[in-house]
Write an enzyme that holds these catalytic residues in place. Sequence first.
Site, mmCIF file in Angstrom:
data_model
loop_
_atom_site.group_PDB
_atom_site.id
_atom_site.type_symbol
_atom_site.label_atom_id
_atom_site.label_comp_id
_atom_site.label_asym_id
_atom_site.label_seq_id
_atom_site.Cartn_x
_atom_site.Cartn_y
_atom_site.Cartn_z
ATOM 1 C CE LYS A 53 -3.916 -1.759 -0.236
ATOM 2 N NZ LYS A 53 -4.844 -1.391 -1.411
HETATM 3 N N1 LIG Z 1 -5.982 -3.433 2.432
HETATM 4 C C1 LIG Z 1 -6.233 -2.271 2.270
HETATM 5 C C2 LIG Z 1 -7.374 -1.620 1.495
HETATM 6 S S1 LIG Z 1 -8.521 -3.066 0.949
HETATM 7 C C3 LIG Z 1 -9.853 -2.751 2.252
HETATM 8 C C4 LIG Z 1 -10.486 -4.310 2.534
HETATM 9 C C5 LIG Z 1 -11.709 -4.131 3.259
HETATM 10 N N2 LIG Z 1 -12.641 -3.996 2.220
HETATM 11 C C6 LIG Z 1 -12.058 -2.819 4.087
HETATM 12 O O1 LIG Z 1 -12.629 -1.796 3.477
HETATM 13 O O2 LIG Z 1 -11.379 -2.602 5.089
HETATM 14 C C7 LIG Z 1 -5.934 -0.946 3.260
HETATM 15 O O3 LIG Z 1 -6.678 -0.115 3.509
HETATM 16 O O4 LIG Z 1 -4.784 -1.456 3.784
#
Ligand SMILES: NC(CSCC[C@H](N)C(=O)O)C(=O)O
Length: 688
Positions: A53
């Site tokens: 990320k």
């Molecule tokens: N891995 C991610 C983004 S994906 C978020 C997954 C889940 N649907 C959610 O909304 O929590 C992060 O923010 O680090």
Amino acid sequence: MGSISGPPDVIQRITQQIGNTPMIDLSSFTKRLGVQATVYAKLEYFNAGGSIKDRVALRMVEQAEKQGTICPGDTLIVPTSGNTGISIALIAAVKGYETIITLSEGMSMEKEVVLRSLGATVIRTASGVPYDSPKSHLGVAKRLAKELPNAHMLDQFQNEENPTVHELGTAEEIWSQTRGRANVVIAGTGTGGTATGISRGLRKYNPSFRMICVEPVGSKMSGSHHSVEKKVSSQPFLMEGIGGDFTPEVLDQSAIDQWYSAADKESFHYARKLIREEGLLVGGSSGSTVEALVQASRKGLINSDDVVVLIFPDSIRNYLSKFVDDKWLEANNLCQLTASLSSLGKVCWMRVEKEAVRFTIIPDQGTQVWAQIPVDTIFDEESYNLESNSDAINIEINISVLNRALRSAVGASYAALRLTKKGKLPLLALTILSTEWTDGNMALATDQAQQQQQPADPTTASEVVGNRRARERETWVTQEIPIKILHEETVEALHEPHCPDPDVHIILPSLLQLKSISDRFTKLASTDKNQQSGLVAGDVSGAGAGAGTGPGGSGAAALGSSSAPKLELSANMHGKLKLAIATDELKIASVWSGLVNPPLDPAHITQEQFSQLPSERMRGVGDDDESGWAKVRIDGKDWSRVLSVGRLSPRVVACFINEMALVLYVYLPGSWNGEESCLTYYINSFTT
Ligand SMILES: NC(CSCC[C@H](N)C(=O)O)C(=O)O
């Protein structure tokens, strides 16, 4: 020593350590799993903030700066499952932004600790609420972005910079590191940005490139595009960072070739295997990519010519108190189990044997539950010693009290249950060790105080962090849960109901979906004042009733007195399940198709027995023939409580004994020490 000239080979800012992550050859590991392809893994935890990320966060910030929408001093608000929040907080620390991170309750405490140490304000939001609820991490972030001055929400779910950074960066790295050979990439999907971007990037080089996505069992990001498993359901899962209840805008389904679902149990198992056998300190969703690889290879969709790249998005750091810890897996499962049992009855009989503990709930009215789980998932192995004349101890316990105690143990560094006595009073003692870190600002943290403190408090450790002394404070707490020891004669009559072979057996669809539809039907029927006859209240049939009456209970015979709305549940051996309710004013039904009628294990049944099974006869009856359906009538409220077990297991086999009873086999996920545990629910049918 020769002289070296030129400027020092150093980076100026930690954000320069984002991207260009290493790739490792994992083929010998995956060959041991039966996968013949060449398999590499891209180790994204080598990014500065510890996850993939960082790439997205840096690009979103830099692009917003270029466009002039944000500038240092502003507040960046990030709805996240953790990693994107940590990445933004890290960049914000370097560049001078304030950050507010909305993080749902279920996410690990480690993520919150990292975020706070980076100076972020962390707001925990409700978990299990729909993404568009004002209470979700997205909902709260949106509201704050409107309310606060100079605040901007960086929305990874909508921001096109998310896939773009992978198209321009990650995909190029993969192509160059594999020398143009990668033809399949497998990635866990949380926003869909990674998969969409990598796919777009690699298709430029190789039009037959295949992008495979994996989401947790229970997630419904793939929507109707779940081409391989076709099981799109919405159930809770323990995996963090991937999966969700909606398809984000950045996820371009046309870029994805296949979807797989990975159960928590398998994902955590593979993540632990990668750590133990390869020294790769990965997070749980890396295990999900291995599970998808194994599934695809078993289906013949990946073979020896393929060059597959698995994306390992983050590291063990975020999950030290979670899947990395055996006790966490066990405590979490046990807590969910007792929560589910406590919704069905107050009193529970526990039979503690050498290898297993059996739980039995026999309420005055409603569903009976029989469960068996390995003893070492409950009692501490080292201290467990069964002392009883009959190789078993029978206990009566208030299951809600046990559940409340266990809730406090989830997340503890150590928890152990002990059967003990206080004077003459038998007890179940739950001992918990919890660990807190405090920074060096407390008075006791001076060296002198530290020395004075240590002998008196041997459970307190300390370590120097920067120029301050951080302290780990460990607290032992024991909770005593009163129990009643039952004599063997008292429980002799306690045995599972004997039921005839089922007419239909079928794997239920998502229990949470089934529950929400059932609850809606029950509510509609309850408000319909004129309800009567038809499918409404009647007497319970004889199947299993009376059998299995517990020491203090009167079995299920009292069911006939209930006047709550009755749901009619029916199924056939062609994968169909129907839920219906009818009153004078109201007649509604919902039908599921394409479900699985699981084959019986040939090892447990002879060919002759097999051909005589009622379910085999029912299989021969045509799909459109009414006589091929087995039917039961159940109390809507009781059914709703039973379905709350959906929190615990995605796999439930329902056995219909026509007009008599419904028996549910609930297979428990998680480690449970590698053994499969099962809960059995007996629900008697009401007659018309
Ligand atoms: N891995 C991610 C983004 S994906 C978020 C997954 C889940 N649907 C959610 O909304 O929590 C992060 O923010 O680090």
